[in-house]
Design a protein around this motif. Structure first.
Motif, PDB file in Angstrom:
ATOM      1  N   MET A  97      12.061   1.306  -2.915  1.00 37.28           N
ATOM      2  CA  MET A  97      12.181   1.412  -1.463  1.00 37.28           C
ATOM      3  C   MET A  97      13.176   0.378  -0.957  1.00 37.28           C
ATOM      4  SD  MET A  97       8.301   2.178  -0.148  1.00 37.28           S
ATOM      5  CE  MET A  97       7.894   0.462  -0.082  1.00 37.28           C
ATOM      6  N   ALA A  98      13.974   0.776  -0.005  1.00 37.26           N
ATOM      7  CA  ALA A  98      14.895  -0.152   0.644  1.00 37.26           C
ATOM      8  C   ALA A  98      14.153  -0.847   1.769  1.00 37.26           C
ATOM      9  CB  ALA A  98      16.104   0.600   1.189  1.00 37.26           C
ATOM     10  N   GLU A  99      14.402  -2.139   1.911  1.00 28.13           N
ATOM     11  CA  GLU A  99      13.813  -2.898   3.002  1.00 28.13           C
ATOM     12  C   GLU A  99      14.930  -3.626   3.736  1.00 28.13           C
ATOM     13  OE1 GLU A  99      10.961  -5.500   1.240  1.00 28.13           O
ATOM     14  OE2 GLU A  99       9.534  -3.881   0.838  1.00 28.13           O
ATOM     15  N   ARG A 100      14.821  -3.691   5.039  1.00 32.56           N
ATOM     16  CA  ARG A 100      15.818  -4.391   5.839  1.00 32.56           C
ATOM     17  C   ARG A 100      15.124  -5.533   6.567  1.00 32.56           C
ATOM     18  NH1 ARG A 100      17.571  -0.503   9.342  1.00 32.56           N
ATOM     19  NH2 ARG A 100      16.245  -1.283  10.992  1.00 32.56           N
ATOM     20  N   ALA A 101      15.657  -6.726   6.397  1.00 35.60           N
ATOM     21  CA  ALA A 101      15.090  -7.894   7.051  1.00 35.60           C
ATOM     22  C   ALA A 101      15.508  -7.941   8.510  1.00 35.60           C
ATOM     23  CB  ALA A 101      15.536  -9.160   6.327  1.00 35.60           C
ATOM     24  N   GLY A 102      14.695  -8.584   9.329  1.00 33.76           N
ATOM     25  CA  GLY A 102      14.984  -8.688  10.749  1.00 33.76           C
ATOM     26  C   GLY A 102      15.893  -9.846  11.103  1.00 33.76           C
ATOM     27  N   ASP A 103      15.883 -10.915  10.322  1.00 34.64           N
ATOM     28  CA  ASP A 103      16.738 -12.075  10.572  1.00 34.64           C
ATOM     29  C   ASP A 103      17.971 -12.007   9.701  1.00 34.64           C
ATOM     30  OD1 ASP A 103      14.011 -14.385  10.955  1.00 34.64           O
ATOM     31  OD2 ASP A 103      15.234 -13.436  12.498  1.00 34.64           O
ATOM     32  N   ALA A 104      19.095 -12.394  10.248  1.00 37.38           N
ATOM     33  CA  ALA A 104      20.343 -12.382   9.483  1.00 37.38           C
ATOM     34  C   ALA A 104      20.259 -13.329   8.295  1.00 37.38           C
ATOM     35  CB  ALA A 104      21.524 -12.755  10.372  1.00 37.38           C
ATOM     36  N   GLY A 105      19.413 -14.390   8.374  1.00 35.75           N
ATOM     37  CA  GLY A 105      19.301 -15.359   7.302  1.00 35.75           C
ATOM     38  C   GLY A 105      18.462 -14.891   6.126  1.00 35.75           C
ATOM     39  N   ALA A 109       0.834  -1.208   0.000  1.00 34.52           N
ATOM     40  CA  ALA A 109       0.000   0.000   0.000  1.00 34.52           C
ATOM     41  C   ALA A 109       0.865   1.253   0.000  1.00 34.52           C
ATOM     42  CB  ALA A 109      -0.932  -0.004   1.219  1.00 34.52           C
ATOM     43  N   THR A 110       1.987   1.201   0.704  1.00 34.71           N
ATOM     44  CA  THR A 110       2.912   2.336   0.727  1.00 34.71           C
ATOM     45  C   THR A 110       3.503   2.562  -0.658  1.00 34.71           C
ATOM     46  OG1 THR A 110       3.418   1.919   3.049  1.00 34.71           O
ATOM     47  CG2 THR A 110       4.983   3.276   1.822  1.00 34.71           C
ATOM     48  N   ARG A 111       3.916   1.469  -1.324  1.00 34.46           N
ATOM     49  CA  ARG A 111       4.453   1.582  -2.690  1.00 34.46           C
ATOM     50  C   ARG A 111       3.426   2.192  -3.639  1.00 34.46           C
ATOM     51  NH1 ARG A 111       5.847  -3.548  -1.806  1.00 34.46           N
ATOM     52  NH2 ARG A 111       7.947  -3.770  -1.026  1.00 34.46           N
TER      53      ARG A 111
END
Length: 110
Positions: free
Chosen positions: A80-88, A65-67
């Motif tokens: 948009m840049a997204e950052r994952a919460g898990d290192a994997g 919806a933001t996009r």
């Protein structure tokens, strides 16, 4: 009132610039008290940076919806840049801000 305390000693002021952080509670106030009086001035530009973090995660529906809203607003597909919460999980390079079409897509790193 006396404007001499805020006026430059010589010449006239031909530009203003400000940057800072505002909480979401102050966005409407910023729009009405700062931006609205400047409408119609030549050579005005507003730069916007958006960062949203939630340790519980940001659902795909919200990200989508933001996009869509950004695309409708700026007229091009936002990168948009997204950052994952898990290192994997895949990480996205770059800072968390909208990138214009001239900057290309955000590179994914596995």
């Amino acid at each position: 009132g006396d404007d001499t305390a805020t006026s430059p000693p010589e010449g006239r002021v031909v530009a203003l610039a400000w940057s800072g952080d505002l909480t979401w509670q102050k966005w409407q106030l910023f729009y009405s008290r700062v931006l609205t009086p400047l409408v119609g001035r030549p050579k005005q530009r507003l730069k916007v940076s958006l960062e949203v973090e939630d340790d519980a995660g940001l659902p795909e529906a919200l990200r989508s919806a933001t996009r869509v809203a950004l695309r409708d607003l700026i007229g091009v597909e936002p990168q948009m840049a997204e950052r994952a919460g898990d290192a994997g999980e895949p990480q996205v390079n770059g800072d968390l801000q909208n990138r214009g079409p001239e900057e290309g897509p955000v590179d994914r790193v596995e």
